[in-house]
Scaffold this active site. Structure first.
Site, short mmCIF file in Angstrom:
data_model
loop_
_atom_site.label_atom_id
_atom_site.label_comp_id
_atom_site.label_asym_id
_atom_site.label_seq_id
_atom_site.Cartn_x
_atom_site.Cartn_y
_atom_site.Cartn_z
N SER A 279 -11.32 34.65 12.26
CA SER A 279 -10.39 33.84 11.49
C SER A 279 -10.74 33.91 10.00
O SER A 279 -10.82 34.99 9.43
CB SER A 279 -10.41 32.40 12.02
N ASP A 342 -0.99 35.71 18.06
CA ASP A 342 -1.78 34.83 17.18
C ASP A 342 -1.13 34.73 15.82
O ASP A 342 -1.10 35.70 15.05
CB ASP A 342 -3.20 35.40 17.07
N HIS A 397 -5.66 31.91 19.47
CA HIS A 397 -6.61 32.18 18.39
C HIS A 397 -8.06 31.98 18.85
O HIS A 397 -8.97 31.89 18.04
CB HIS A 397 -6.31 31.25 17.21
#
Length: 471
Positions: A279, A342, A397
């Site tokens: 991320s 995602d 995610h």
């Protein structure tokens, strides 16, 4: 919380193979928040090739073609190819078992950041690492990893809003580790690894949602104003605690100092620099990779450089086409492991990105819109997974799910629940982002979707595909 029915259509734009001349436009706009001003990757065929799972068994191709040059060699002999020296040509589709093994290994190092991160508000180590550098890998069950942690890294967002427990200050963001002498024999080189966790604190979430591009200007001798990156990520990377007498230096200063020290300590050995993040952490990894190569810290001599490779898990876009081009010129190798469902990997620039606005008339003639330089562009080679949990949209995610799917080439799946209506991606993005924003408005501790149990990850998969795309 009321249950939500999310329908996934049979025809998903994320699964369509587009040529370089055709890209879909999505009518989604992301707002911009600006910070105050502060004083040739080899081109492969643009066509996506997909290995599709059967309705009953999900299968990731984990074997190399018979002609692969690395199919019968060990990591110690083929590590340069695994690190992307040839841009992972013939290693991604089908996914080579040695590359899959290394992706999982580096993913586990990133996962260690979460496992060692203290999220107990009553703890003295809240939002810092639970363990000392010497004991960290042992405490989380990675004592046999073959690496020793040499430094912890802290980041201070230049965003003046409170966090969950007190004033805004540097928080543990990751660590630097180096391969032991024993591991060098297996790896074929001395590997320096830097890993970064994803978003947890309020300022980090704000930094994620910023979408304004700003010149990176990391090289004092050549500022390159055409090389632009997302302002929030740059803030996380460069902000320090200069206002405090005993404040931390910036994330950048800590990292460059430690990388320089290790390169000097092991000078004369075969070295590699590997950066891995999830991320927001993958954005910091890419910024560091660009910084190291732009400053020439990886230059051994006039004809030799220490390879710099980024393994990005669920990472967003970081910069503009100028940033992408410069990373390619500097030889930064990036392998992006993404879930097609995602929404974080589609940001910033869900609509205004280089892929959507680029138009190629022919091989001889190319044209780009005048504002293309102000759009976002992904860097590197893409390995695409496809999974979604109907009951828990945030799993798209989930770092644990990414790693779990790669570890298990074969896995039974639930029946796919898709219809013929479009827009499921936008709905999933709204669900994920609304949960984030709502939690922040209430000043609550956010749920950590990437820490779901492997059991949940294994039982909730709807579909899995592996794709490769060279961007």
């Amino acid at each position: 919380m009321a249950s939500m029915n999310i329908h996934m259509p049979n025809t998903n734009l994320n699964h369509v193979a587009f040529s370089e001349t055709t890209r879909p436009l999505r009518s989604v706009c992301i707002g911009q928040v600006c910070l105050p001003k502060r004083t040739k990757l080899a081109t492969a065929s643009p066509t996506k090739q997909t290995v599709v799972a059967s309705p009953v068994v999900i299968e990731v191709a984990a074997r190399a073609s018979s002609g692969s040059s690395t199919s019968t060699t060990s990591l110690s002999h083929s590590w340069r190819e695994i690190q992307g020296s040839d841009n992972w040509e013939n290693l991604v589709d089908p996914l080579h078992p040695l590359l899959r093994q290394e992706i999982i290994r580096y993913g586990d190092f990133v996962k260690a950041c979460y496992n060692a991160f203290d999220l107990d508000p009553n703890s003295k180590r809240y939002l810092n690492c639970k363990y000392s550098k010497r004991n960290m890998l042992r405490e989380i069950g990675m004592e046999s990893s073959g690496y020793e942690v040499t430094k912890y890294i802290y980041a201070t967002p230049d965003i003046n809003i409170p966090i969950q427990n007190g004033e805004s200050c540097g928080r543990w963001i990751g660590y630097v580790a180096v391969a032991t002498d024993e591991a060098v024999k297996r790896l074929g080189r001395r590997d320096i690894i830097i890993t970064f966790r994803g978003t947890v604190t309020n300022p980090e979430w704000v930094a994620n949602l910023m979408s304004s591009l700003t010149p990176a200007r990391l090289d004092p001798h050549n500022e390159r104003p055409d090389v632009k990156v997302e302002s929030g990520f740059l803030s996380l990377y460069t902000s320090d605690e200069s206002d405090s007498r005993f404040g931390l230096g910036s994330c950048r200063e800590q990292l460059l100092s430690e990388v320089s020290r290790l390169l000097n300590k092991y000078k004369g050995e075969e070295l590699s620099i590997t950066l891995a993040g999830h991320s927001m952490g993958s954005s910091l990894a890419l910024l560091l990779a660009y910084d190291i190569t732009e400053l020439g810290l990886n230059r051994v001599n006039s004809s030799m450089k220490t390879p710099v490779t980024v393994f990005s898990f669920g990472g967003p876009r970081v910069g503009n086409p100028g940033f992408k081009m410069r990373c390619e010129e500097l030889g930064v190798k990036v392998l992006r492991i993404v879930n097609v469902n995602d929404p974080i990997t589609k940001m910033p620039g869900m609509v205004f990105n280089h892929e959507n606005f680029r138009v190629l008339g022919s091989e001889r003639l190319s044209f780009e819109f005048p504002w293309s330089c102000s759009c976002y562009a992904h860097v590197g080679v893409e390995l695409v997974l496809d999974f979604f949990n109907m009951q828990n949209p945030s799993c798209v995610h989930d770092l644990g799910t990414y790693i779990s799917l790669l570890k298990c080439p074969k896995r039974p799946s639930m029946e796919s629940q898709r219809d013929n209506q479009g827009g499921d991606f936008v709905n999933k993005a709204k669900v994920l982002l609304s949960n984030i924003i709502s939690a922040q408005n209430l000043n609550l501790q956010l749920p950590i979707p990437w820490r779901s149990s492997s059991t949940t990850a294994e039982s909730n998969m709807v579909n899995l595909q592996v794709q490769s795309q060279r961007t």
